[in-house]
Design an enzyme around this catalytic site. Structure first.
Site, PDB file in Angstrom:
ATOM      1  CD  GLU A 170      -2.845  -1.197   2.392  1.00  0.00           C
ATOM      2  OE1 GLU A 170      -4.009  -1.579   2.219  1.00  0.00           O
ATOM      3  OE2 GLU A 170      -2.401  -0.891   3.510  1.00  0.00           O
ATOM      4  CB  CYS A 197       2.881   7.624   2.967  1.00  0.00           C
ATOM      5  SG  CYS A 197       3.462   6.475   4.207  1.00  0.00           S
ATOM      6  CB  CYS A 211       7.290  -4.557   8.784  1.00  0.00           C
ATOM      7  SG  CYS A 211       8.604  -3.632   9.615  1.00  0.00           S
ATOM      8  CB  CYS A 236       6.611  -1.540  16.216  1.00  0.00           C
ATOM      9  SG  CYS A 236       8.252  -1.047  15.659  1.00  0.00           S
ATOM     10  CB  CYS A 279       3.111  -1.065  13.826  1.00  0.00           C
ATOM     11  SG  CYS A 279       3.126  -0.795  12.042  1.00  0.00           S
ATOM     12  CB  CYS A 339       0.963   6.798  11.328  1.00  0.00           C
ATOM     13  SG  CYS A 339       1.472   8.337  10.636  1.00  0.00           S
TER      14      CYS A 339
HETATM   15  N1  SAH Z   1       9.525   1.256   9.922  1.00  0.00           N
HETATM   16  C1  SAH Z   1       9.726   2.671   9.791  1.00  0.00           C
HETATM   17  C2  SAH Z   1       8.778   3.294   8.806  1.00  0.00           C
HETATM   18  C3  SAH Z   1       7.331   3.255   9.221  1.00  0.00           C
HETATM   19  S1  SAH Z   1       6.877   4.860   9.687  1.00  0.00           S
HETATM   20  C4  SAH Z   1       9.656   3.319  11.159  1.00  0.00           C
HETATM   21  O1  SAH Z   1       9.352   2.629  12.124  1.00  0.00           O
HETATM   22  O2  SAH Z   1       9.945   4.499  11.294  1.00  0.00           O
HETATM   23  C5  SAH Z   1       5.383   4.575  10.515  1.00  0.00           C
HETATM   24  C6  SAH Z   1       5.262   5.447  11.727  1.00  0.00           C
HETATM   25  O3  SAH Z   1       3.977   5.206  12.316  1.00  0.00           O
HETATM   26  C7  SAH Z   1       6.299   5.123  12.790  1.00  0.00           C
HETATM   27  O4  SAH Z   1       6.763   6.319  13.355  1.00  0.00           O
HETATM   28  C8  SAH Z   1       5.505   4.353  13.841  1.00  0.00           C
HETATM   29  O5  SAH Z   1       6.052   4.553  15.122  1.00  0.00           O
HETATM   30  C9  SAH Z   1       4.131   4.947  13.682  1.00  0.00           C
HETATM   31  N2  SAH Z   1       3.024   4.028  14.024  1.00  0.00           N
HETATM   32  C10 SAH Z   1       2.987   2.687  13.906  1.00  0.00           C
HETATM   33  N3  SAH Z   1       1.785   2.207  14.278  1.00  0.00           N
HETATM   34  C11 SAH Z   1       1.041   3.275  14.641  1.00  0.00           C
HETATM   35  C12 SAH Z   1      -0.295   3.440  15.071  1.00  0.00           C
HETATM   36  N4  SAH Z   1      -1.117   2.404  15.184  1.00  0.00           N
HETATM   37  N5  SAH Z   1      -0.730   4.690  15.327  1.00  0.00           N
HETATM   38  C13 SAH Z   1       0.086   5.755  15.157  1.00  0.00           C
HETATM   39  N6  SAH Z   1       1.348   5.664  14.718  1.00  0.00           N
HETATM   40  C14 SAH Z   1       1.826   4.441  14.463  1.00  0.00           C
END
Ligand code: SAH
Length: 370
Positions: A98, A111, A118, A122, A125, A344
């Protein structure tokens, strides 16, 4: 050609300009033929040899015998009530990824994804729940931009993609070489020619790769998903912290060669009862004191795969005010496209709320991130 597997012809879309020129020579053609073809694919978004009208049919046939033009298939466009569009693509081998187009006044940010799924795991996420299937190749990364440009040209001809963020599915630094190649491709003047100042790569904090990135000639803006102000919380919500903790991460960032007037962006996902107390804000401000940085607070975007909650508007405001009071430049990121699971941390191939690709039953054991 490193972009090709041995049993197939190279994908012109995955080659840098130099490589395309070398390819032309290897096919017995002058170098400039490689450049012409490259411009068609990367500058004009061509998806077939027939479109290359300034190259004669005989030369096109020779190019076509030695290379292919890969493209992603745009499988679905979901439209948010706030104007955000989520594009779902399928790869040649049938995987879904996506990409999100986010209009903001005159600006349009795309984006993009760097991996199918991945490996970083985390806890908050949605993409993490897919596990890692494979890396995207440089052409698949760049092609998200070409397909999105074509969509905009058809639907909103006055809009241009002005900014690019590697914040979609995947950990860009885990797919380092392909991401670097995609950056070279996308910043080339003969392609879409995006300025590196308008491109941001976001990382969960792969420290050795950050150090490597600092030595590259193409250096995008840097965003780092910090998400906690101490190792206890970060270990819990981001297992990568057990390998490279906050101390190591900040040390690497301190020696990162930031250009004049540029700052590192720290992302901080705000999770109710986990990292949103005023004491956390104070600890964060202390941790980042003196750092050339800003903090983007991202209130957690909900999805069914994780046991968290978004803090109340009052708690979000109080957290931000405390950071500001303590001198930390802090911005609140408004969720965009959350009604279509495009905000995000929500990218998991959902359409109308339904998962199109089943999640892994058990979390995959993440490959060792080196
Ligand atoms: N893997 C990279 C790129 C992904 S960026 C990274 O971790 O930076 C995606 C961003 O969204 C990251 O800053 C992550 O911390 C944030 N994120 C992930 N899940 C989220 C959620 N459910 N709500 C808000 N932010 C989230």
């Amino acid at each position: 050609m490193s972009a090709a597997t041995p049993d197939e012809t190279p994908d012109l879309r995955a080659l840098t300009l130099d490589e395309a020129q070398a390819l032309a020579v290897s096919l017995g053609l002058p170098r400039f033929r490689g450049e012409q073809a490259w411009r068609w694919v990367h500058g004009k978004g061509a998806t077939s040899w027939d479109e290359m009208t300034n190259i004669g049919a005989d030369v096109r046939a020779r190019l076509a015998a030695g290379a292919r033009i890969g493209t992603l298939t745009l499988a679905e466009v979901q439209r948010s009530r706030d104007g955000t569009k989520k594009l779902r693509f399928t790869t040649r081998d049938g995987y879904s990824i996506e990409s999100v187009l986010i209009p903001d006044g005159d600006k349009t940010t795309q984006c993009i994804s760097s991996q199918v799924g991945c490996a970083v795991d985390c806890q908050f996420c949605a993409t993490a729940k897919l596990g890692l299937t494979r890396n995207l190749d440089p052409g698949e990364i760049a092609d998200q931009v070409y397909r999105a440009r074509a969509l905009l040209a058809a639907e909103e001809p006055d809009r241009r993609i002005t900014n690019l963020v590697y914040m979609g599915m995947g950990e860009p630094l885990h797919n380092y070489d392909n991401v670097m190649r995609s950056l070279r491709i996308l910043t080339s003047d003969l392609g879409v020619g995006l300025s590196q100042r308008r491109i941001t790569v976001s990382t969960a904090g792969m420290v050795p790769r950050l150090e490597k990135l600092g030595a590259e000639d193409v250096r995008p803006n840097l965003a780092v998903s910090l998400n906690a102000s101490n190792d206890r919380v970060r270990d819990e919500i981001m297992p990568i912290n057990r390998k490279w903790n906050i101390g190591k991460l900040l040390a690497a960032l301190r020696s990162y060669p930031l250009e004049h007037r540029r700052r590192v962006t720290f992302e901080y996902v705000l999770l109710a009862g986990v990292n949103d107390a005023l004491a956390d804000a104070a600890e964060l401000a202390k941790l980042l004191r003196g750092f050339r940085c800003k903090v983007n607070i991202i209130p957690w975007n909900p999805h069914p795969e994780a046991p968290y909650e978004r803090p109340s508007p009052g708690a979000i405001e109080a957290f931000q005010n405390e950071c500001k009071r303590l001198g930390l430049p802090t911005y609140l990121r408004t969720p965009r496209g959350d009604d279509i699971d495009a905000a995000c941390g929500q990218l998991a191939n959902r359409s109308n709320g339904e998962l199109l690709v089943p999640l892994r039953k058990r979390p995959v054991k993440a490959p060792a991130l080196d």
